[in-house]
Design an enzyme around this catalytic site. Structure first.
Site, PDB file in Angstrom:
ATOM      1  N   GLN A 161      -1.509   6.254  -5.719  1.00  0.00           N
ATOM      2  CA  GLN A 161      -1.344   5.234  -4.393  1.00  0.00           C
ATOM      3  C   GLN A 161      -0.314   4.886  -3.983  1.00  0.00           C
ATOM      4  O   GLN A 161      -0.294   4.639  -2.968  1.00  0.00           O
ATOM      5  CB  GLN A 161      -2.243   4.120  -4.935  1.00  0.00           C
ATOM      6  N   CYS A 167      -5.262   0.430  -4.514  1.00  0.00           N
ATOM      7  CA  CYS A 167      -6.211   0.650  -5.610  1.00  0.00           C
ATOM      8  C   CYS A 167      -7.597   0.412  -5.521  1.00  0.00           C
ATOM      9  O   CYS A 167      -8.489   1.189  -6.099  1.00  0.00           O
ATOM     10  CB  CYS A 167      -5.788  -0.243  -6.828  1.00  0.00           C
ATOM     11  N   HIS A 310      -5.707  -5.634 -10.127  1.00  0.00           N
ATOM     12  CA  HIS A 310      -5.803  -4.067 -10.157  1.00  0.00           C
ATOM     13  C   HIS A 310      -7.261  -3.389 -10.388  1.00  0.00           C
ATOM     14  O   HIS A 310      -7.697  -3.866 -11.306  1.00  0.00           O
ATOM     15  CB  HIS A 310      -4.832  -3.682 -11.055  1.00  0.00           C
ATOM     16  N   ASN A 330      -6.355   5.477 -13.789  1.00  0.00           N
ATOM     17  CA  ASN A 330      -5.655   4.750 -13.120  1.00  0.00           C
ATOM     18  C   ASN A 330      -5.405   5.626 -11.796  1.00  0.00           C
ATOM     19  O   ASN A 330      -5.870   6.928 -11.574  1.00  0.00           O
ATOM     20  CB  ASN A 330      -4.559   4.313 -13.822  1.00  0.00           C
TER      21      ASN A 330
END
Ligand SMILES: *[C@@H]1O[C@H](CO)[C@@H](O)[C@H](O)[C@H]1NC(C)=O
Ligand SMILES: *[C@@H]1O[C@H](CO)[C@@H](O)[C@H](O)[C@H]1NC(C)=O
Ligand SMILES: *[C@@H]1O[C@H](CO)[C@@H](O)[C@H](O)[C@H]1NC(C)=O
Ligand SMILES: *[C@@H]1O[C@H](CO)[C@@H](O)[C@H](O)[C@H]1NC(C)=O
Length: 389
Positions: A161, A167, A310, A330
């Protein structure tokens, strides 16, 4: 006798502390190496490579350089602490984040809880169902669960990102891609930037690179009923104009059929991820940025008062050496962690608040005929493959 044992105790402490402590010389060396390796911005390279650090006397940008070094020192000391203190059950490393400024480090998250899940957001979307509680999960209480789950094969490679709090868009798109693959057998890469731009335009929904909630991403997918491909609507890691009116030929008809909020318990989350990929909010911070491998656990960062900041994807679970873990995808690139993924301690008091905001979805295939045909073709292919084996 007493004073002797105190003396022994002090000596032991001293030994323990000194193995933890890094010398300034060692940190300066690490800093030079990290700059060479990770500072790829061409305008910085020659300047930094000439530097003999720690040196705060050269160049016009002294303050910036001093703060960059100070920040690196903190990062390096944390990495050292994690790797020497057994309460952290994972390993950390100096990585691309270690040479960033304090404020840049904060841009790699971007989940805003205050724009939280709200079924009224979906009040005008009549062909869409929102289930405030995942009933399937509640009913299947006694079902035997598989030993492990790993949905990563249904997803594309993790991307980064960068310096944009997007995110939430990565998490929403990744869940949609996995569901789309499972519905059609087709691997599609949908645009993250489309969500960033278009949610930014609708200010009340969220704030693009400054963060939003995961469900705003899902709301956009529901409203538009089509998504641009990542190739056509490229990720630029900054807020831009929503290209709503363009007729990109890569648009794919996809929407959400159902969105479930997973009840906030360990067993509900476990059962939800057996059904498919779950978008979840977690607490992230420096120790997560520095994660290299192992089972993530940070009792300081993820203490009781922590809140999710997150958005990521829960893609499975398992157990290693008697330790239970969640498998999480992630959005920091595949060079981070375990190929872009990390494992986090599971069944451990809602560590990093993973129960707090968990959403699972079913997608809608607007071109139903095409989807069904595709599915049949894929099933046939699979059958032939297994017969050949
Ligand atoms: C989170 O969203 C709320 C409501 O949209 C907004 O008022 C707030 O400023 C946002 N917080 C951050 C840190 O951007
Ligand atoms: C639903 O539509 C009504 C009427 O157009 C509008 O006032 C309301 O804001 C809409 N709700 C949402 C969440 O967009
Ligand atoms: C999950 O599956 C992928 C292959 O799709 C594999 O590379 C990876 O090692 C698996 N992860 C775990 C934790 O089992
Ligand atoms: C572009 O879309 C907006 C809103 O969707 C609409 O108001 C506008 O008229 C459109 N512009 C053109 C040139 O089609």
């Amino acid at each position: 006798m007493r004073s002797l044992s105190i003396l022994v105790f002090l000596m032991l402490c001293n030994v323990a502390v000194s193995t933890f402590k890094l010398s300034n010389r060692k940190i300066a060396k690490e800093y030079r190496e990290a700059l060479k390796k990770f500072n790829t911005a061409p305008q910085n390279v020659p300047q930094f490579q000439k530097m003999n650090l720690p040196d705060t006397t050269i160049g016009p940008d002294k303050a910036a350089r001093r703060s960059s070094y100070k920040n690196f020192k903190k990062y390096s000391e944390l990495v050292n602490e994690i790797n020497h203190d057994d309460t952290f059950s994972f390993t950390a490393e100096i990585n691309k984040f270690s040479i960033e400024s304090e404020s840049d480090l904060n841009t790699h998250f971007g989940m805003n809880m205050s724009a939280s899940f709200d079924d009224e957001m979906f009040e005008n979307d009549t062909d869409f169902e929102f289930e405030p509680q995942d009933e399937a999960v509640e009913k299947r209480d006694a079902v035997e669960l598989p030993e492990s789950i790993n949905w990563s094969y249904t997803m594309s490679e993790p991307e980064h990102q960068r310096k944009c709090g997007s995110c939430w868009a990565f998490s929403a798109i990744s869940s949609v891609e996995s569901a789309y693959y499972r519905a059609t057998g087709l691997r599609k890469k949908f645009s993250y930037q489309e969500l960033v731009d278009c949610v930014f335009e609708e200010k009340r929904w969220g704030n693009g690179c400054k963060g939003a909630s995961i469900n705003t991403g899902f709301l956009w997918v529901t409203r538009q009923k089509r998504l641009a491909s990542r190739e056509d609507y490229k990720y630029v890691a900054k807020d831009g104009e929503c290209k709503k009116n363009t007729t990109l030929n890569s648009y794919i008809n996809v929407g959400l059929k159902r969105l479930y909020r997973v009840p906030k318990t360990e067993s509900a989350l476990l059962q939800a991820v057996v059904e498919g990929v779950v978008s979840v909010g977690v607490k992230g911070g420096r120790s997560l940025l520095a994660y290299k491998s192992g089972i993530y656990y940070d009792r300081y960062l993820c203490r009781a008062t922590a809140y999710p900041n997150h958005a990521v994807n829960l893609v499975g679970y398992g157990e290693e050496g008697g330790k239970k873990y969640w498998l999480i995808r992630n959005s920091w690139g595949k060079d981070w962690g375990e190929g872009g993924y990390y494992r986090m301690t599971r069944d451990h008091k809602n560590h990093c608040k993973i129960h707090e905001t968990a959403l699972r979805l079913d997608i809608q295939c607007y071109n139903r005929k095409q989807c069904e045909e595709q599915k049949k073709v894929n099933e046939l292919k699979k059958q032939i493959e297994t017969e050949l084996v």
